[in-house]
Scaffold this motif. Structure first.
Motif, PDB file in Angstrom:
ATOM      1  N   ALA A 130       9.746  21.888 -10.770  1.00  0.00           N
ATOM      2  CA  ALA A 130      10.065  20.361 -10.920  1.00  0.00           C
ATOM      3  C   ALA A 130      10.691  20.015 -12.144  1.00  0.00           C
ATOM      4  CB  ALA A 130       8.501  19.544 -10.492  1.00  0.00           C
ATOM      5  N   ASP A 131      10.171  20.624 -13.087  1.00  0.00           N
ATOM      6  CA  ASP A 131      10.581  20.476 -14.547  1.00  0.00           C
ATOM      7  C   ASP A 131      11.935  20.964 -14.836  1.00  0.00           C
ATOM      8  OD1 ASP A 131       8.296  19.148 -15.054  1.00  0.00           O
ATOM      9  OD2 ASP A 131       7.543  20.906 -16.282  1.00  0.00           O
ATOM     10  N   ARG A 132      12.273  22.088 -14.212  1.00  0.00           N
ATOM     11  CA  ARG A 132      13.695  22.897 -14.531  1.00  0.00           C
ATOM     12  C   ARG A 132      14.815  22.126 -13.307  1.00  0.00           C
ATOM     13  NH1 ARG A 132      13.552  27.397 -11.988  1.00  0.00           N
ATOM     14  NH2 ARG A 132      11.353  27.389 -11.133  1.00  0.00           N
ATOM     15  N   MET A 133      14.000  21.521 -12.405  1.00  0.00           N
ATOM     16  CA  MET A 133      15.056  20.798 -11.674  1.00  0.00           C
ATOM     17  C   MET A 133      15.359  19.560 -11.954  1.00  0.00           C
ATOM     18  SD  MET A 133      13.709  21.731  -7.611  1.00  0.00           S
ATOM     19  CE  MET A 133      15.274  20.707  -6.864  1.00  0.00           C
ATOM     20  N   ALA A 134      14.500  18.938 -12.768  1.00  0.00           N
ATOM     21  CA  ALA A 134      14.759  17.537 -13.556  1.00  0.00           C
ATOM     22  C   ALA A 134      15.675  17.810 -14.509  1.00  0.00           C
ATOM     23  CB  ALA A 134      13.456  17.256 -13.824  1.00  0.00           C
ATOM     24  N   ILE A 135      15.744  18.920 -15.239  1.00  0.00           N
ATOM     25  CA  ILE A 135      16.597  18.989 -16.499  1.00  0.00           C
ATOM     26  C   ILE A 135      17.951  19.220 -15.894  1.00  0.00           C
ATOM     27  CG2 ILE A 135      17.183  20.766 -18.264  1.00  0.00           C
ATOM     28  CD1 ILE A 135      14.004  21.364 -18.810  1.00  0.00           C
ATOM     29  N   VAL A 136      18.170  20.028 -14.840  1.00  0.00           N
ATOM     30  CA  VAL A 136      19.473  20.270 -14.429  1.00  0.00           C
ATOM     31  C   VAL A 136      20.152  18.937 -13.754  1.00  0.00           C
ATOM     32  CG1 VAL A 136      20.938  21.645 -12.653  1.00  0.00           C
ATOM     33  CG2 VAL A 136      18.832  22.970 -14.078  1.00  0.00           C
ATOM     34  N   PHE A 179      17.448  28.786 -14.632  1.00  0.00           N
ATOM     35  CA  PHE A 179      17.608  27.770 -15.436  1.00  0.00           C
ATOM     36  C   PHE A 179      16.215  27.523 -16.381  1.00  0.00           C
ATOM     37  CE2 PHE A 179      20.793  26.955 -12.332  1.00  0.00           C
ATOM     38  CZ  PHE A 179      21.820  27.345 -13.100  1.00  0.00           C
ATOM     39  N   ASP A 180      15.565  28.658 -16.669  1.00  0.00           N
ATOM     40  CA  ASP A 180      14.295  28.486 -17.464  1.00  0.00           C
ATOM     41  C   ASP A 180      14.604  28.446 -18.842  1.00  0.00           C
ATOM     42  OD1 ASP A 180      11.380  28.304 -17.703  1.00  0.00           O
ATOM     43  OD2 ASP A 180      11.350  30.344 -17.483  1.00  0.00           O
ATOM     44  N   VAL A 181      13.695  27.718 -19.705  1.00  0.00           N
ATOM     45  CA  VAL A 181      14.035  27.665 -21.043  1.00  0.00           C
ATOM     46  C   VAL A 181      15.434  27.448 -21.196  1.00  0.00           C
ATOM     47  CG1 VAL A 181      13.562  28.931 -23.413  1.00  0.00           C
ATOM     48  CG2 VAL A 181      12.180  29.561 -21.437  1.00  0.00           C
ATOM     49  N   PHE A 182      15.765  26.250 -20.933  1.00  0.00           N
ATOM     50  CA  PHE A 182      17.218  25.855 -20.696  1.00  0.00           C
ATOM     51  C   PHE A 182      17.660  25.894 -22.333  1.00  0.00           C
ATOM     52  CE2 PHE A 182      20.852  23.038 -20.296  1.00  0.00           C
ATOM     53  CZ  PHE A 182      21.357  23.507 -18.976  1.00  0.00           C
ATOM     54  N   HIS A 183      19.111  26.627 -22.169  1.00  0.00           N
ATOM     55  CA  HIS A 183      19.786  26.911 -23.115  1.00  0.00           C
ATOM     56  C   HIS A 183      21.454  26.852 -23.095  1.00  0.00           C
ATOM     57  CE1 HIS A 183      20.961  30.450 -21.540  1.00  0.00           C
ATOM     58  NE2 HIS A 183      19.692  30.966 -21.516  1.00  0.00           N
ATOM     59  N   ILE A 184      21.887  26.721 -24.432  1.00  0.00           N
ATOM     60  CA  ILE A 184      23.414  26.468 -24.380  1.00  0.00           C
ATOM     61  C   ILE A 184      24.037  27.495 -23.409  1.00  0.00           C
ATOM     62  CG2 ILE A 184      24.017  28.295 -26.328  1.00  0.00           C
ATOM     63  CD1 ILE A 184      25.427  24.397 -25.674  1.00  0.00           C
ATOM     64  N   GLY A 185      23.856  28.545 -23.014  1.00  0.00           N
ATOM     65  CA  GLY A 185      24.514  29.254 -21.953  1.00  0.00           C
ATOM     66  C   GLY A 185      24.440  28.619 -20.800  1.00  0.00           C
ATOM     67  N   HIS A 186      23.296  28.098 -20.717  1.00  0.00           N
ATOM     68  CA  HIS A 186      23.227  27.550 -19.234  1.00  0.00           C
ATOM     69  C   HIS A 186      23.910  26.109 -19.198  1.00  0.00           C
ATOM     70  CE1 HIS A 186      18.783  29.141 -19.111  1.00  0.00           C
ATOM     71  NE2 HIS A 186      19.429  29.719 -18.185  1.00  0.00           N
ATOM     72  N   LEU A 187      23.982  25.448 -20.061  1.00  0.00           N
ATOM     73  CA  LEU A 187      24.948  24.331 -20.335  1.00  0.00           C
ATOM     74  C   LEU A 187      26.317  24.567 -19.937  1.00  0.00           C
ATOM     75  CD1 LEU A 187      25.203  21.262 -20.475  1.00  0.00           C
ATOM     76  CD2 LEU A 187      25.132  21.659 -22.817  1.00  0.00           C
ATOM     77  N   ARG A 188      26.810  25.676 -20.722  1.00  0.00           N
ATOM     78  CA  ARG A 188      28.307  26.084 -20.640  1.00  0.00           C
ATOM     79  C   ARG A 188      28.699  26.558 -19.342  1.00  0.00           C
ATOM     80  NH1 ARG A 188      28.676  22.925 -24.155  1.00  0.00           N
ATOM     81  NH2 ARG A 188      28.682  23.740 -26.426  1.00  0.00           N
ATOM     82  N   ILE A 189      27.907  27.438 -18.743  1.00  0.00           N
ATOM     83  CA  ILE A 189      28.364  27.763 -17.388  1.00  0.00           C
ATOM     84  C   ILE A 189      28.322  26.733 -16.296  1.00  0.00           C
ATOM     85  CG2 ILE A 189      25.988  28.624 -16.369  1.00  0.00           C
ATOM     86  CD1 ILE A 189      27.706  31.032 -15.424  1.00  0.00           C
ATOM     87  N   LEU A 190      27.336  25.747 -16.387  1.00  0.00           N
ATOM     88  CA  LEU A 190      27.331  24.561 -15.401  1.00  0.00           C
ATOM     89  C   LEU A 190      28.564  23.672 -15.690  1.00  0.00           C
ATOM     90  CD1 LEU A 190      23.612  23.718 -15.564  1.00  0.00           C
ATOM     91  CD2 LEU A 190      25.085  24.687 -13.569  1.00  0.00           C
TER      92      LEU A 190
END
Length: 133
Positions: free
Chosen positions: A55-61, A11-22
């Motif tokens: 820590a930042d990636r975890m916080a975003i997710v 989930f690095d450089v969080f993008h729409i693909g990440h959001l959609r699969i989640l």
């Protein structure tokens, strides 16, 4: 008790693909648990550290409405343990991994969801690098 869904990713450089699969993973059950790859694991897998720190990636997710719990994925070899520990009923992975996680069908259902077309972290990073040349 409802069904728990588990998935994993950097989930690095969080993008729409990440959001959609989640979002799609969450829709398969009542609870979504996400293992976010540690910085060290990402380096081991891909030969580079993520752009954003663990820590930042975890916080975003964790900040997403569809996500109920986040934990650090320290090892690819511990996926079965993560599934068992979090009492997951369903493991969701992107369809670029079809067949690679079938061994976990003994522990839970395994579902491979289609990736979002025309988006990937690798492509985003390549575009950014090219633009900065």
């Amino acid at each position: 008790m409802g069904k728990t869904v588990i998935t994993f990713g950097t989930f690095d450089v969080f993008h729409i693909g990440h959001l959609r699969i989640l979002e799609r993973a969450a829709a398969l059950g009542d609870r979504l648990v996400v293992g976010v790859s540690s910085d060290r694991l990402n380096f081991k897998k891909k030969g580079r550290y993520p752009v954003f720190k663990e820590a930042d990636r975890m916080a975003i997710v964790a900040g997403l409405a569809c996500v109920d719990e986040v934990f650090t994925e320290e090892s690819l070899e511990w996926k079965g343990e993560y599934i068992t520990t979090h009492k997951a009923d369903i493991l969701v992975m992107g369809d670029d991994w079809v067949g690679r996680f079938d061994e976990f069908k003994r522990l839970c259902d395994v579902v491979y969801l289609p990736r979002t077309d025309n988006i990937s972290t690798t492509e985003i990073l390549a575009s950014v690098r090219a633009a900065n040349l």
